[in-house]
Design a protein around this motif. Structure first.
Motif, PDB file in Angstrom:
ATOM      1  N   LYS A  60      -4.320 -17.930   8.961  1.00  0.00           N
ATOM      2  CA  LYS A  60      -3.037 -18.598   8.698  1.00  0.00           C
ATOM      3  C   LYS A  60      -2.622 -18.490   7.225  1.00  0.00           C
ATOM      4  CE  LYS A  60      -3.610 -21.885  12.520  1.00  0.00           C
ATOM      5  NZ  LYS A  60      -3.099 -20.897  13.471  1.00  0.00           N
ATOM      6  N   ILE A  61      -2.938 -17.341   6.622  1.00  0.00           N
ATOM      7  CA  ILE A  61      -2.514 -17.056   5.250  1.00  0.00           C
ATOM      8  C   ILE A  61      -1.126 -16.426   5.304  1.00  0.00           C
ATOM      9  CG2 ILE A  61      -3.052 -15.830   3.111  1.00  0.00           C
ATOM     10  CD1 ILE A  61      -5.150 -17.904   3.899  1.00  0.00           C
ATOM     11  N   PRO A  62      -0.117 -17.008   4.680  1.00  0.00           N
ATOM     12  CA  PRO A  62       1.222 -16.396   4.701  1.00  0.00           C
ATOM     13  C   PRO A  62       1.257 -15.125   3.842  1.00  0.00           C
ATOM     14  CG  PRO A  62       1.205 -18.338   3.286  1.00  0.00           C
ATOM     15  CD  PRO A  62      -0.142 -18.287   3.939  1.00  0.00           C
ATOM     16  N   PHE A  63       1.814 -14.047   4.381  1.00  0.00           N
ATOM     17  CA  PHE A  63       1.908 -12.782   3.651  1.00  0.00           C
ATOM     18  C   PHE A  63       2.881 -11.865   4.382  1.00  0.00           C
ATOM     19  CE2 PHE A  63      -0.926 -11.785   7.077  1.00  0.00           C
ATOM     20  CZ  PHE A  63      -0.676 -10.451   7.379  1.00  0.00           C
ATOM     21  N   THR A  64       3.379 -10.875   3.656  1.00  0.00           N
ATOM     22  CA  THR A  64       4.074  -9.736   4.257  1.00  0.00           C
ATOM     23  C   THR A  64       3.526  -8.489   3.580  1.00  0.00           C
ATOM     24  OG1 THR A  64       6.075 -11.072   4.530  1.00  0.00           O
ATOM     25  CG2 THR A  64       6.288  -8.689   4.834  1.00  0.00           C
ATOM     26  N   TRP A  65       3.127  -7.523   4.392  1.00  0.00           N
ATOM     27  CA  TRP A  65       2.471  -6.318   3.868  1.00  0.00           C
ATOM     28  C   TRP A  65       3.395  -5.124   4.101  1.00  0.00           C
ATOM     29  CZ3 TRP A  65      -3.509  -5.944   4.523  1.00  0.00           C
ATOM     30  CH2 TRP A  65      -4.017  -4.924   3.703  1.00  0.00           C
ATOM     31  N   TYR A  66       3.755  -4.454   3.016  1.00  0.00           N
ATOM     32  CA  TYR A  66       4.631  -3.285   3.087  1.00  0.00           C
ATOM     33  C   TYR A  66       3.811  -2.009   2.898  1.00  0.00           C
ATOM     34  CZ  TYR A  66       8.565  -6.505   2.725  1.00  0.00           C
ATOM     35  OH  TYR A  66       9.469  -7.509   2.962  1.00  0.00           O
ATOM     36  N   THR A  95       0.863  -1.181   0.000  1.00  0.00           N
ATOM     37  CA  THR A  95       0.000   0.000   0.000  1.00  0.00           C
ATOM     38  C   THR A  95       0.898   1.230   0.000  1.00  0.00           C
ATOM     39  OG1 THR A  95      -1.750  -1.146   1.224  1.00  0.00           O
ATOM     40  CG2 THR A  95      -1.806   1.259   1.242  1.00  0.00           C
ATOM     41  N   VAL A  96       0.582   2.194  -0.870  1.00  0.00           N
ATOM     42  CA  VAL A  96       1.387   3.412  -0.992  1.00  0.00           C
ATOM     43  C   VAL A  96       0.486   4.624  -0.774  1.00  0.00           C
ATOM     44  CG1 VAL A  96       2.852   4.800  -2.512  1.00  0.00           C
ATOM     45  CG2 VAL A  96       2.924   2.297  -2.662  1.00  0.00           C
ATOM     46  N   GLY A  97       0.955   5.570   0.032  1.00  0.00           N
ATOM     47  CA  GLY A  97       0.184   6.798   0.218  1.00  0.00           C
ATOM     48  C   GLY A  97       0.468   7.447   1.555  1.00  0.00           C
ATOM     49  N   ARG A  98      -0.034   8.653   1.713  1.00  0.00           N
ATOM     50  CA  ARG A  98       0.126   9.362   2.981  1.00  0.00           C
ATOM     51  C   ARG A  98      -0.569   8.588   4.097  1.00  0.00           C
ATOM     52  NH1 ARG A  98      -2.920  13.711   2.957  1.00  0.00           N
ATOM     53  NH2 ARG A  98      -4.039  13.017   1.104  1.00  0.00           N
ATOM     54  N   TYR A 112       9.033  -0.889  -6.212  1.00  0.00           N
ATOM     55  CA  TYR A 112       8.350  -1.671  -5.175  1.00  0.00           C
ATOM     56  C   TYR A 112       6.965  -2.102  -5.664  1.00  0.00           C
ATOM     57  CZ  TYR A 112      11.964   0.384  -2.172  1.00  0.00           C
ATOM     58  OH  TYR A 112      13.162   0.773  -1.625  1.00  0.00           O
ATOM     59  N   MET A 113       6.274  -1.182  -6.324  1.00  0.00           N
ATOM     60  CA  MET A 113       4.937  -1.491  -6.832  1.00  0.00           C
ATOM     61  C   MET A 113       4.997  -2.600  -7.875  1.00  0.00           C
ATOM     62  SD  MET A 113       3.430   2.414  -7.065  1.00  0.00           S
ATOM     63  CE  MET A 113       1.752   1.971  -7.510  1.00  0.00           C
ATOM     64  N   LYS A 114       6.010  -2.525  -8.721  1.00  0.00           N
ATOM     65  CA  LYS A 114       6.169  -3.525  -9.776  1.00  0.00           C
ATOM     66  C   LYS A 114       6.378  -4.926  -9.200  1.00  0.00           C
ATOM     67  CE  LYS A 114       9.255  -4.704 -13.617  1.00  0.00           C
ATOM     68  NZ  LYS A 114      10.537  -4.383 -14.279  1.00  0.00           N
ATOM     69  N   LYS A 115       6.952  -4.989  -7.999  1.00  0.00           N
ATOM     70  CA  LYS A 115       7.352  -6.274  -7.434  1.00  0.00           C
ATOM     71  C   LYS A 115       6.270  -6.944  -6.584  1.00  0.00           C
ATOM     72  CE  LYS A 115      11.427  -8.367  -5.274  1.00  0.00           C
ATOM     73  NZ  LYS A 115      12.745  -8.123  -4.660  1.00  0.00           N
ATOM     74  N   CYS A 116       5.225  -6.209  -6.199  1.00  0.00           N
ATOM     75  CA  CYS A 116       4.250  -6.771  -5.257  1.00  0.00           C
ATOM     76  C   CYS A 116       3.348  -7.812  -5.918  1.00  0.00           C
ATOM     77  CB  CYS A 116       3.408  -5.661  -4.630  1.00  0.00           C
ATOM     78  SG  CYS A 116       2.258  -4.849  -5.751  1.00  0.00           S
ATOM     79  N   THR A 117       2.829  -8.713  -5.097  1.00  0.00           N
ATOM     80  CA  THR A 117       1.862  -9.709  -5.572  1.00  0.00           C
ATOM     81  C   THR A 117       0.497  -9.063  -5.753  1.00  0.00           C
ATOM     82  OG1 THR A 117       3.050 -11.340  -4.221  1.00  0.00           O
ATOM     83  CG2 THR A 117       0.930 -12.021  -5.158  1.00  0.00           C
ATOM     84  N   LEU A 118       0.087  -8.279  -4.744  1.00  0.00           N
ATOM     85  CA  LEU A 118      -1.178  -7.543  -4.801  1.00  0.00           C
ATOM     86  C   LEU A 118      -0.943  -6.115  -4.327  1.00  0.00           C
ATOM     87  CD1 LEU A 118      -3.680 -10.082  -3.140  1.00  0.00           C
ATOM     88  CD2 LEU A 118      -3.348  -9.680  -5.592  1.00  0.00           C
ATOM     89  N   TYR A 119      -1.551  -5.166  -5.023  1.00  0.00           N
ATOM     90  CA  TYR A 119      -1.540  -3.786  -4.546  1.00  0.00           C
ATOM     91  C   TYR A 119      -2.892  -3.524  -3.874  1.00  0.00           C
ATOM     92  CZ  TYR A 119      -1.332   1.112  -3.899  1.00  0.00           C
ATOM     93  OH  TYR A 119      -1.351   2.326  -3.281  1.00  0.00           O
ATOM     94  N   VAL A 120      -2.871  -3.089  -2.610  1.00  0.00           N
ATOM     95  CA  VAL A 120      -4.099  -2.945  -1.822  1.00  0.00           C
ATOM     96  C   VAL A 120      -4.311  -1.481  -1.447  1.00  0.00           C
ATOM     97  CG1 VAL A 120      -5.380  -3.766   0.188  1.00  0.00           C
ATOM     98  CG2 VAL A 120      -3.659  -5.252  -0.883  1.00  0.00           C
ATOM     99  N   GLN A 121      -5.525  -0.967  -1.699  1.00  0.00           N
ATOM    100  CA  GLN A 121      -5.841   0.434  -1.405  1.00  0.00           C
ATOM    101  C   GLN A 121      -7.176   0.521  -0.659  1.00  0.00           C
ATOM    102  OE1 GLN A 121      -3.571   2.805  -2.453  1.00  0.00           O
ATOM    103  NE2 GLN A 121      -4.649   4.278  -1.164  1.00  0.00           N
ATOM    104  N   PRO A 122      -7.142   0.562   0.687  1.00  0.00           N
ATOM    105  CA  PRO A 122      -8.386   0.581   1.470  1.00  0.00           C
ATOM    106  C   PRO A 122      -8.871   1.995   1.805  1.00  0.00           C
ATOM    107  CG  PRO A 122      -6.534   0.190   2.924  1.00  0.00           C
ATOM    108  CD  PRO A 122      -5.957   0.425   1.549  1.00  0.00           C
ATOM    109  N   SER A 123      -8.853   2.900   0.832  1.00  0.00           N
ATOM    110  CA  SER A 123      -9.178   4.312   1.080  1.00  0.00           C
ATOM    111  C   SER A 123     -10.642   4.506   1.469  1.00  0.00           C
ATOM    112  CB  SER A 123      -8.886   5.144  -0.167  1.00  0.00           C
ATOM    113  OG  SER A 123      -7.520   5.114  -0.482  1.00  0.00           O
TER     114      SER A 123
END
Length: 387
Positions: A248-254, A224-227, A290-301
């Protein structure tokens, strides 16, 4: 040679500032002369302004008045405290406040106005900020325009008395225009949609500027990217991460970004013991690799104007999971070039789990994005029509 003045707050690393730089890069400097006036001549994107643009700071007879109409910026705690006290006394003596913008009106006579008549004055600050009032009531021009950057318009109360001075009111999305006209239907004839200009080639080139090798090496990488502010819904992201961990879903969120809710965000991460699952990378001048490398881009605005970061994610072929709000719905067709979900941690967690388990669905979206045309360049004609 036509003369244009553009006013803004400062050059933060946000969507509004990126959109303004894209606009500046689209102008024909063989025919126009542009001066950019900033309330604060600072910010990480200051060096990205085209060299043809003359960048000035809005001048005051006494610099303390700059602090009266913005966030207090003292050199140290003592100076900041003194400035806050001065502003409080000023507000009491003049019976004004920030919330309704009356303090803006009280400070106008302290601004040193350039002795120029411009062909066009553009207020790009657009969030109920002091430059809007300066552009409307002080700068001389044949024509004037302003921007509305968000679909939530409550902040306009601070500058609504300036709207009559503008010949054109540009809204960055259909939903932003719709919400604006609910509050100010009298301006329908001079309001139109002006989508943020985006240079897709620059975004894609930026994604190749370097290789991300120190982080994001995990299999299921969320980004997720943003202010880090309330509108961007980072608290919902943290609660979504907790749901994923419980499943128990494996993930890392940046998270990439900075903002006034960063400490609260870190406290929430600590509260749920997610320090190993959510990594705060801070602000990045170039987030595209970084955006290019992610599996999913998440935006919960919770609300947006016309989010530039969603355009950027589309341009980079990211599989997007975003909140189903009108401004994002103007870009994403659910299940075609991304996914829209209810603004709720359970809904986000379920969709993220589904997509992490189904590579075929992710590849289908990526293929759709490869064929998607992203081009808002025709919007610049709307600005030229005012000259």
């Amino acid at each position: 040679m036509k003369k244009i003045a553009i006013l803004n707050y400062y050059m933060a690393c946000g969507g509004t500032e990126k959109a303004m730089i894209a606009l500046l890069n689209s102008l024909d400097y063989s025919k126009i002369q542009v001066t950019l006036y900033l309330l604060f001549k600072e910010g990480p994107l200051l060096n990205d302004i085209p060299k043809q643009v003359d960048v000035q700071e809005i001048k005051f007879k006494k610099n303390k008045y700059r602090n009266y109409v913005s966030g207090i910026r003292g050199a140290n705690i003592i100076q900041t405290s003194c400035l806050k006290l001065e502003r409080k006394i000023f507000k009491i003596l003049n019976q004004v406040n920030y919330e309704d913008g009356t303090i803006f009106e009280a400070v106008l006579d302290q601004v040193i106005v350039p002795d120029i008549e411009f062909d066009l004055v553009c207020d790009f600050s657009g969030y109920g900020l002091f430059p809007t009032v300066v552009a409307a009531k002080l700068f001389r021009a044949k024509r004037k325009c302003t921007w509305i950057h968000g679909e939530k318009c409550s902040w306009l109360k601070r500058t609504e008395r300036s709207l009559d001075y503008f010949d054109r009111i540009f809204c960055v999305s259909i939903s932003a225009r719709k919400n604006f006209l609910k509050l100010y239907p009298q301006f329908q004839e001079k309001t139109e949609v002006f989508y943020n200009l985006i240079n897709v080639s620059e975004i894609r080139d930026g994604a190749e500027a370097f290789v991300v090798s120190d982080v994001m090496e995990e299999d299921n990488v969320l980004l997720t990217v943003g202010r880090i502010v309330e509108e961007k819904g980072y608290d919902i992201a943290v609660k979504t991460a907790l749901k994923l961990k419980e499943k128990k879903i494996p993930f890392t969120w940046y998270f990439i970004g900075d903002g006034n809710k960063k400490e609260e965000l870190q406290s929430l991460i600590n509260k749920f013991n997610l320090q190993k699952d959510i990594i705060l990378l801070g602000r990045k001048d170039n987030p595209y690799p970084y955006m290019k490398k992610c599996t999913l881009y998440v935006q919960p605005s919770r609300n947006e104007g016309y989010p530039v970061v969603i355009v950027e994610a589309r341009a980079l072929g990211c599989v997007i999971v975003a909140s189903d709000i009108p401004s994002i719905g103007e870009q994403i067709i659910d299940g075609v070039n991304g996914y829209l979900v209810q603004l709720d941690e359970k809904a986000f967690a379920n969709k993220i789990e589904e997509l992490l388990r189904d590579e075929e669905k992710r590849e289908k979206v990526k293929k759709e994005l490869q064929n998607e045309k992203i081009d808002y360049s025709d919007n610049i004609k709307k600005l030229y029509n005012l000259l």
